[in-house]
Write an enzyme that holds these catalytic residues in place. Structure first.
Site, PDB file in Angstrom:
ATOM      1  N   HIS A  26      -0.397   0.311 -10.035  1.00  0.00           N
ATOM      2  CA  HIS A  26      -1.137  -0.607  -9.163  1.00  0.00           C
ATOM      3  C   HIS A  26      -1.676  -1.814  -9.944  1.00  0.00           C
ATOM      4  CE1 HIS A  26      -3.526  -0.660  -5.136  1.00  0.00           C
ATOM      5  NE2 HIS A  26      -3.231  -1.884  -5.529  1.00  0.00           N
ATOM      6  N   ARG A  71       0.839  -1.188   0.000  1.00  0.00           N
ATOM      7  CA  ARG A  71       0.000   0.000   0.000  1.00  0.00           C
ATOM      8  C   ARG A  71       0.882   1.250   0.000  1.00  0.00           C
ATOM      9  NH1 ARG A  71      -3.311  -2.812  -1.616  1.00  0.00           N
ATOM     10  NH2 ARG A  71      -5.402  -3.277  -0.818  1.00  0.00           N
TER      11      ARG A  71
END
Length: 309
Positions: free
Chosen positions: A272, A224
């Site tokens: 991502h 993250r």
């Protein structure tokens, strides 16, 4: 009992089709269409609006569309009696393993350097190390981390792992707890962050941690964005302590146009995409938990709310 899909900014059509195929009689609502809130006992979500689950008095389960659950647990208005589940999927793990291996190999064989050399029309050979001379540290060696370790071992890399509690894996030296973190970091030529995001792990990738890594260490972050203190990374790359970084996750996605990561010669940016959930692959486990809820059975892949993962 109905199932509610909440995924603002994410097209839910493929999820709805997969749910209907797996469970033809299932009554499905899709946020924000009109629906009976009292009829909803099961929600499938990604990045729901904060506080929205307070509006569902009979909600019993919130299922994440992916392996991560911090987008759910970070909601301070989450009903306390609702269970949370995550996705555990072999295909996701395989995708993650392949992606991390690709980044490790690209760094170890200096491919980013050669890309820059090509752009600048320079012929600049540099030395490289062999796989068995490189030790990769996996920070957070859970289900996904284990698959990454397996991929790396298959390619002759040395692998060590760190977790909150001691774990034993074949050919992987295991470190656990705060007392062993420094020893783990000091041996990590390449550090792969795969920690869950919790209040304890937010901003863990900071100046203090980077300085415990060997000089010339390389960072890969596929967990993250909130794990990383961005300015600390830039400072340690620019002063030469870190050789660079590959980042797939960020505090703000997409990162802004003027962000310094875009043009930094030693930082690799990807949007991502390390491992992307495919609805057809994971919907069967969602439906299984939906049916388990109806039968009063224990749910699979339930999150321990006190730990956040």
């Amino acid at each position: 009992m109905s199932l509610l899909v909440i995924s603002p900014g994410k097209d839910p059509e493929a999820w709805v089709e997969a749910l209907k195929e797996q469970h033809p009689g299932l009554n499905i609502y899709v946020y924000p269409e009109d629906h009976d809130k009292e009829d909803v006992e099961f929600a499938l979500t990604w990045n729901h609006p904060r506080g929205i689950f307070q509006n569902y008095p009979n909600l019993k389960v919130i299922a994440s569309m992916g392996a991560g659950v911090d987008h759910i647990t970070s909601d301070e208005e989450l009903p306390k009696n609702v269970k949370i589940t995550k996705v555990v999927d072999n295909r996701l793990a395989e995708d993650m393993g392949t992606f991390v291996l690709s980044l490790v190999l690209a760094h170890q064989r200096n491919l980013l350097h050669y890309r820059e050399s090509q752009i600048n029309e320079k012929w600049e050979p540099v030395p490289y190390t062999r796989n068995n001379e490189v030790k990769v540290g996996i920070l957070g060696i859970g289900n996904l981390g284990q698959r990454v370790a397996h991929k790396l071992l298959q390619n002759d890399f040395k692998v060590i792992g760190f977790s909150k509690n001691k774990k034993e894996f074949e050919n992987v030296e295991s470190f656990a707890g705060e007392d062993e973190l420094d020893d783990f970091l000091e041996q990590s030529d390449i550090l792969v962050n795969m920690l869950p995001l919790t209040p304890d792990t937010e901003k863990i990738l900071n100046k203090e941690l980077f300085e415990k890594l060997p000089k010339g260490a390389y960072l890969i972050n596929v967990a993250r964005g909130e794990h990383l203190v961005e300015q600390d990374l830039l400072a340690k790359v620019d002063d030469g302590h870190l050789s660079g970084a590959a980042l797939d996750v960020f505090w703000e996605e997409p990162i802004r146009d003027e962000h310094p990561f875009w043009k930094h010669p030693k930082i690799r940016v990807t949007p991502h995409i390390a491992s992307v959930t495919q609805p057809n692959s994971v919907v069967p486990q969602i439906i299984e938990n939906y049916e388990r809820l109806q039968e009063g059975e224990e749910l699979k892949n339930e999150v321990k709310r006190d730990r956040g993962y």
